[in-house]
Design a protein around this motif. Sequence first.
Motif, PDB file in Angstrom:
ATOM      1  N   ASP A   1      -1.275  53.591  75.550  1.00 34.47           N
ATOM      2  CA  ASP A   1      -0.387  54.645  76.033  1.00 34.47           C
ATOM      3  C   ASP A   1       0.802  54.726  75.095  1.00 34.47           C
ATOM      4  N   ALA A   2       1.825  55.420  75.512  1.00 32.25           N
ATOM      5  CA  ALA A   2       2.918  55.729  74.608  1.00 32.25           C
ATOM      6  C   ALA A   2       3.738  54.505  74.215  1.00 32.25           C
ATOM      7  N   GLU A   3       3.374  53.323  74.715  1.00 37.65           N
ATOM      8  CA  GLU A   3       4.119  52.146  74.269  1.00 37.65           C
ATOM      9  C   GLU A   3       3.229  51.122  73.572  1.00 37.65           C
TER      10      GLU A   3
ATOM     11  N   LEU B   1       2.015  47.997  95.576  1.00 41.72           N
ATOM     12  CA  LEU B   1       2.454  46.606  95.491  1.00 41.72           C
ATOM     13  C   LEU B   1       3.953  46.474  95.769  1.00 41.72           C
ATOM     14  N   GLN B   2       4.703  47.569  95.575  1.00 43.24           N
ATOM     15  CA  GLN B   2       6.141  47.552  95.869  1.00 43.24           C
ATOM     16  C   GLN B   2       6.418  48.000  97.302  1.00 43.24           C
TER      17      GLN B   2
ATOM     18  N   ASP C   1      14.208  44.695  72.394  1.00 45.88           N
ATOM     19  CA  ASP C   1      12.892  45.313  72.583  1.00 45.88           C
ATOM     20  C   ASP C   1      12.232  44.857  73.883  1.00 45.88           C
ATOM     21  N   ARG C   2      12.979  44.920  74.952  1.00 48.24           N
ATOM     22  CA  ARG C   2      12.426  44.603  76.276  1.00 48.24           C
ATOM     23  C   ARG C   2      12.490  45.892  77.104  1.00 48.24           C
ATOM     24  N   LEU C   3      11.634  46.850  76.748  1.00 48.61           N
ATOM     25  CA  LEU C   3      11.767  48.171  77.353  1.00 48.61           C
ATOM     26  C   LEU C   3      11.173  48.226  78.757  1.00 48.61           C
TER      27      LEU C   3
ATOM     28  N   LEU D   1      -2.655  46.043  83.279  1.00 46.44           N
ATOM     29  CA  LEU D   1      -3.323  47.280  83.657  1.00 46.44           C
ATOM     30  C   LEU D   1      -4.770  47.286  83.176  1.00 46.44           C
TER      31      LEU D   1
ATOM     32  N   ASP E   1       2.086  39.158  93.522  1.00 47.49           N
ATOM     33  CA  ASP E   1       1.639  40.537  93.733  1.00 47.49           C
ATOM     34  C   ASP E   1       2.462  41.552  92.962  1.00 47.49           C
TER      35      ASP E   1
ATOM     36  N   LEU F   1       7.484  56.015  79.937  1.00 47.91           N
ATOM     37  CA  LEU F   1       6.929  57.021  79.039  1.00 47.91           C
ATOM     38  C   LEU F   1       5.485  57.371  79.356  1.00 47.91           C
ATOM     39  N   GLY F   2       4.691  56.358  79.595  1.00 48.44           N
ATOM     40  CA  GLY F   2       3.272  56.616  79.779  1.00 48.44           C
ATOM     41  C   GLY F   2       2.952  57.268  81.103  1.00 48.44           C
TER      42      GLY F   2
ATOM     43  N   GLY G   1      -7.156  52.030  86.015  1.00 46.90           N
ATOM     44  CA  GLY G   1      -5.853  52.274  86.637  1.00 46.90           C
ATOM     45  C   GLY G   1      -5.507  51.201  87.650  1.00 46.90           C
TER      46      GLY G   1
ATOM     47  N   LYS H   1       6.353  54.410  87.513  1.00 47.17           N
ATOM     48  CA  LYS H   1       5.225  53.690  86.936  1.00 47.17           C
ATOM     49  C   LYS H   1       5.506  52.206  86.781  1.00 47.17           C
TER      50      LYS H   1
ATOM     51  N   VAL I   1      -4.433  47.424  88.658  1.00 50.55           N
ATOM     52  CA  VAL I   1      -3.443  46.655  87.906  1.00 50.55           C
ATOM     53  C   VAL I   1      -3.771  45.168  87.954  1.00 50.55           C
TER      54      VAL I   1
ATOM     55  N   SER J   1       9.280  50.913  80.231  1.00 49.81           N
ATOM     56  CA  SER J   1       8.767  52.199  79.786  1.00 49.81           C
ATOM     57  C   SER J   1       8.158  53.028  80.900  1.00 49.81           C
TER      58      SER J   1
ATOM     59  N   VAL K   1       0.764  50.333  91.460  1.00 46.11           N
ATOM     60  CA  VAL K   1       2.093  49.718  91.250  1.00 46.11           C
ATOM     61  C   VAL K   1       2.983  50.003  92.458  1.00 46.11           C
TER      62      VAL K   1
ATOM     63  N   PRO L   1       7.239  48.582  87.809  1.00 43.06           N
ATOM     64  CA  PRO L   1       7.745  47.936  89.028  1.00 43.06           C
ATOM     65  C   PRO L   1       9.273  48.009  89.102  1.00 43.06           C
TER      66      PRO L   1
ATOM     67  N   GLU M   1      -3.079  54.082  88.527  1.00 44.08           N
ATOM     68  CA  GLU M   1      -2.165  53.006  88.154  1.00 44.08           C
ATOM     69  C   GLU M   1      -0.846  53.111  88.918  1.00 44.08           C
TER      70      GLU M   1
END
Lengths: 967, 405
Positions: free
Chosen positions: A842-844, B128-129, B392-394, A909, A904, B398-399, A896, B73, A898, B396, B125, B75, B121
Motif C-alpha cells: 500500500d502507500a507505505e 478490535l477497538q 520515521d514512526r508514522l 495485515l 488483540d 494513507l492506505g 483484509g 485504518k 488482521v 499512516s 481494526v 489502531p 481491514e
Amino acid sequence: MSDRTGDRLSPNPRERINRGKTIEFSFDGKTVSAFEGDTIGSALHASGQRVLSRSFKYHRPRGLMCCAGQCPNCLVEVDGWPGVRACTEPVRPGMKVGHMNARPSLDFDVMRATDIFGTRFTPPGFYYKTFIRPRRLWPLYEKVLRGAAGLGVLPKRQKHREWRTEYRRRHADVLVIGGGVAGMAAALRAAEMGADVVLVDDGPELGGTQLAGEGAESAGSLADRVHASGVEVLSPGAALGFFDGIVPVWCGSTLHQIRADRHIAATGSIEQPLVFEGNDLPGVMLCAGAERLASLYGVRPGRRAVIATTTDRGLETAMALQAAGVEIAAVADSRREGNADPATKERLEDARVDLLTETTVVGAFGRRQVKGAVLAALDERGQPNPDTERGIDCDLIAVSGGTIPATSLLLQAGAKSRWDEQRGAFVPDSAPEGIHAAGAVAGHEDPAVAEASGAVAGAEAALELELGDEEDRSTLEADREALAGGRVVAAPQAVPSPMPGAGKRDKCFACLCEDVTTKDLTYSIEEGYDSIELSKRYTTVTMGPCQGRMCQLPSIRQMARDTDTPVSEVGITAARPPWSTVPMGVLAGRPFEPAKRSAVHGRHRELGGNVMWAGDWRRPYDYGDPRAETMAVHEGAGLIDVSTLGKLMVRGPDAGEFLNRLYPNRFDNLKPGRVRYGVLGDDAGRITDDGTLCRLDDDTFYVTTTSSGADAVESWFSWWLAEWELDVHLTDVSQGISAFNLAGPKAREILSGLTDLDCSNEGFAYLDGKRAHVAGVPCLMLRIGFVGELGYELHCPGPLAQELWDSLMKAGEPRGLRPFGLEPQRVLRLQKLHILVGQDTDAESNPFEAAMPWIVKLDKEEDFIGRWALENVQARGDESKLVGFTMDNGAVPQEGSVVVDGKDTAIGLVTSSRFSPLLERTIGMAWVPIDLAEDGTAIDISDEGRRMGAKVHLAPFYDPDQEKLRG
Amino acid sequence: MLDIFRKRRMWRKTQELKDHYDVVIIGGGSHGLATAYYLARDHGVTDVCILEKSYIGSGAAGRNTTILRSNYKTPEGARFYDASVKLYEGLSAELNFNLLFSQEGHLTLAHTDRAMFVMTERAEVNRLQGIDSKVIGPDEVARLAPAMSLEPDAVHPVMGALYHPPGGIIRHDAVVWGLARGADRGGAEIHPYREVAGIERDNGRATGVTLADGRRIGAGHVVSATAGWSSTIAGMAGLELPITTHILQAMVTEPLKPLLDIVIVSSQMHVYISQTDRGEFLIGAEIEPWTTYRQQGTLNFIQEASRHTLELFPQLERARILRSWAGLCDISPDYSPILGETEVDGFSVSAGWGTYGFKAAPIVGRTMAELVATGKTPELIQPFALERFYRDRLVSELGAAAVSH
C-alpha cells in the motif's frame, strides 16, 4: 382579449406574446391557457393564480415579484423538475406545472400554522435550543424537522440519468456577459474592430431591461446589428461564475466552457425590494417586475396600484402602468420634495398622478394577496412616523428600493468592492487586468450612457488585443467623452428601514428565500451574532436560492443600524459560485468513463469467461473452473489475456539514464534483448507500481506497468521527463498492443510449432526478449514467469490479436492448453510470493520491507527517485515485513483480516490468501512486525473476530529454486 | 421549556485585550475554542485568550462537510477518533446547545474487490477497538440507502460497503458557537478580527505573540490551532512543519425533501454525499493535488463532483447547485495529525489535519488542554507527536482510502 388566456391588457408593440397562438398546460392538474411567448408565471398571473409558491419556513403564500428570475417567489416544479422559476420559464404545450412545499394544496397549506401560531416558538436558530434532552428522542424530532424542510421532491429511485448534456469548449477573444445595451454595444464595438466575440444573455432576446420600456425599439435595432456583426450570441444563457478565466455558460442541454482573452461584465443591476410589514404578500412586486409583466406579456399586474420608491424608477413605473391601464392610487417617494428628476416629475404631473414625497410604505394588508397598503410620512431622520399612517385600497404594491450593481461575477474574477454612500450600494472598485465593466454594473444606469460605456469597454478590450486602427482610437476618444458627459441617474438617498418595533401586525421580511424577518436579524445580533458572516450562518439570511440578490443589502443595512456601525465596515459576504442555480445534470456533462475490453473480449465470452470488473477493464475472472485452470498451467499449458497491462515505449539516447533515475535498480546496463523486473517508487521510497522492462536496442526500452497503474505511470514518466529534459521520447502504446501469457510445461512445444524462432532454452533463455512472427503475427516475446511456470508473454498489434489467440488455442488444444482467468492467476502467483502492487503493498510499503531488498541498488552512482528515503529506511532497519504464511487448519482468512498480538491489537495485515489446489493447503501473504518475520513463527489472525493460527513461510511455496522457470 | 426561547447573549462583547495571558490560542475555530473550553472545564485554567483573524469558525470549522466518524485504518487513529465521537455524543447536552448531531450512519462504498479488501481491514481494526464497523453487501446497502442506484452494469458498481453506524453529520457552525459560548462562560476571551503576525521567543521558549497591528501579547503558553495556516504560524516560531496546504471543495444543492438519511462516501469516485436537516445535498471531494492558499473553487470540481454524484443518485440530475466553496487543508505526510509539543518550549500545535480535523475537535480540545495545563502529553495523542517524522514512526492513514471523509 381571450377569457381563456386571462386578464390581458391591450396589445402593445413591445409584447413578447403571440396573441394568435394559444398554448395549454396544466398547473396543479388544472388546465391553463396561455399565449405563445408567455412564461409560466405570466400565464398563471393572467389566469388569476396569484399564489405560486409557499415560503420555506412559514409556508406563507408568495406570488410574482421580480419577473426576472431573481427572487425565490415563483419556484415551481415543471415535469418533475423542482426549483424552476415560473417567471422566466417559457410555456410549452402540455407541460405539467405544480407547486412545491405545500400540503394539502397551494391554497390551503396546514403548515401555515407555523406562521400564524408558531412564530414565537420558532425564533432564529430555535432548533439549536430545543430537543436537546433526552438525546434518544432527537432522531425522532429530527425526522419531523427534516420532513418539514426542503422544497422540491425528487423521485425516490431512478436507475439512470435521463438527461444527456454536453460540454462545449469555446475560445474567444472577448466574452461579454450581459446583453443589455451596454453589453450589446461592447460586443458590437469589439467585433467591428476584428475581435472574435461571444455575448451571453440570460433573456430570450437581447436588450435587457430596455425591452420592457421605451428604449425597446432602439435596443432592438442594436440587437439586429449585433446579430449581423458575427458575434456569437448565447441566449438564453446563464453565466455561472468566473473560474480562473473560464466562464461556464448554461444554455439548455449544453454547458459552454468559455475561455476568453478579455472579459466585459455588463451584468446590469438588481432592483431592490423595500422591507415593510407584509412585504412578501402576493401583489407586492418590484417596479420593474410589474412593468415587465404589463409590457412583455400584456398581463395586468393589478387593477389599482400603490407605488413606493426611493428613486425616479417608481415615477417611471407609475406612468408606464397608468398608460397600460392600471389605476395608480398613489406614488410614495421617500425622497424630499425637489429631489426627483424635474422632467420626470413634470410628466408625472401631466399624467395626473398623485406624488407623495417623504413618504413610504410601511405595511401591506390582505390575507392571501394584497388588499391595501399602509403609507406613512418620514421624519427628519428618515424614519416612518406611525402617527401619519394611512391605508389605501389596492391590489398591487410596486416597490423600488433603488438598484445594486450585479457584481458577483466581477468579484469572483477578483474585483474588489467598496461601499458607495452616494449610490447606496456596494460597487465594484478595481477590476483585475483584462476585465472590464460596462453599463449599470459600472454605475451607468442611463441607457445612452450605458451604451457609450459598453462601446468604450469593447474598444478597450479590442485594443488590448492589438486589434483596431487609428479610426477606432478616435472613436474610443469620442465615446469616452460621451461617457464622461453622460447623465448620471440620481441615486437613492437613505432607504427607509422599517421602524423599530415594526413587525407587530405582520412580518417584515429581510430575506424571502429563508423567511428571515427583520426581527430575526435583530434577535440574532442581540444574541451576539453581530457580524454579517455570523448572522448569515445563524439566521441563514442570503443563503437561499436568490443568492443574496434580494436580501444582502437589506440585511447589511440592518446590521449597520442595529450595531451602530457604518455600512462600509459591516461589509459584504463572499460571492460564491454559481451565480445562478444550475441543475447537476448540466454540470455533469456526458459521463465518459467507458468500460475497457481487450481485443479478444468476444473470445472470452465464447469460451464461457466469467467476465467481471477489474478497474476500468472487464476481464474473465475464470472460465468456469478455476481449479482445473490452475492445474492446467502446472501440468500442460494455460493462456491468459494480459492486454490490460500498461505499455510504454521509452526511446532515445538517454533512455537508459532516464530509467535509472526512475527505478531503484539499474537499466543502463541491461543488454539489448534482455528483460528485467522493475519496481517504481515515489520520493518517499514507497512502491507505486511494478512491471517488466525489455531493452529492444541501445536506445529503446519496452516498459510494462500494472493494469490499474498504467495511466499514473505514464503521467509520472511524463512529469519527470519534463523536469529532467532528457533526450527521450515517451509513447504510451497500451491501447494498441495486446498481450497474452502462454505458460506451463508445454508452452515451449506449443510456441515452437508456430514460429521459426529457436525456442530452445539456449536459443530463448529465461529473461530474454525476442521479436519474431508467431502464426504469422509479429510479436515481441518476453520469457518471464509471473505464474511460476515456463512462460512467454507475447505482445502483438491489437488488430492481429485475435488471430494470434486463435492460433495459440488451436495449437495448444492437443497439449492440454486451457485459457485461464484472473483467479487462477492469483493463486499461481501467490505460490511464488509474487506481489500484486496495491494489494500486497500500500502507500507505505517500501521495497526493503516488501521483501525485495535486492532491487534497491544504492551503489548506483546517479541519484534516483526515493534514494534518500530508501537510504534512511535501510539505516533504520526493517520494522515490518511482507511474508508468506500457511494456515494451521484449512481455513482461508479473508484478505483484509488482521494479524493481532496477545492484546488483540492489530499489528499486521493479511494481504493475499487462497487455497492452493496444487499444494492442497491455504497459503497467503501478510505484513507482520519484523520480530515475527522468521520462518516458522506462529502468528494469530483475526477474521471478523475469529482467531486463527498461521505460520510464517519466507520462501516461495512453489519452485523456490526457479528450476521450472529457467528450465 | 419556554425559558429556552428567552433571548440571551451567546458570548460577552469583545473585551479589551490584556498584555498577558496564561494561554494564548491562535485560531478561533473548533480546535481553538474546544481547547479553551476544556482548559476551563477540566483544569480551571481561565486566563485564556483566543485570537482569530476573522470571525469565529471562518476557516475549516465553517467550511467542512460536517461528517463525523471513527472508522479509521490505524489502531491509533481509530482509538483517537472514537474518543472524539463519544465526546460529540454528549456535547449537545453538556453545552446546552443542540449541535444537531445525526448519527445516521456512514457508508464507504467499495466498487472493486480491492476496495472490499481495504474495507475488510478497516472493519477488523475497528472491531478490535470496539468500534461499530462492518462490511456489508449490496443488498444491505440498498436497504440503508434506497434512493441510491445500484445497477450492476454501472461504471462503478457497488460491490459492498464499510458500514459505520455511529458515524453521521452534525451542524458545524453550531459546534463552533456552542464551544465559543462554553469557552466564554468558562472565562476565556474570544477576540475576533485579531491577526497574529509573529511569535516571540526567548531562549528557545515561546513567550508571546505579536499582532498584525504591532501589539504584543505575552503568554505562558502559545497554542496554534490554525489548520490551513498551521505551517505559516509554526514558521513564526521558527518551526518547519512537514505540511503542505491544499484546497478542498464542497457544494450544496437547493433544499429538497428527504431522500437520503445516511452519509455516502465513494473513495474511488472521490465524492461524498449527505443530505442536511435543511434538505440540501452536501457534496464534497478529495483535496486538490496542488498546493495553494487561494481559497477559490474550480469549475472542474463542480463538474466532476456532479458527474460522480449522478453515478450514484441519477435523480439528482434535477437538483440545482446553489453554492460551492473551498477551504484549506494542511496535509501531513502520513495523513495523521501533528499534535502536541514541539521543540519550541511553550508552543504547542494542533496541525496536519488534512480533511479530518473537524471530526476531532472535542478530543483535541480535551487532550491539548490537558497537555497545556499539566505539561504532560496524554497517551491518546502520543503517537501524533511531531517527533515521529524525525524517527520515521508514522501513523499512516494513507492506505485507508484516497478520500478520507
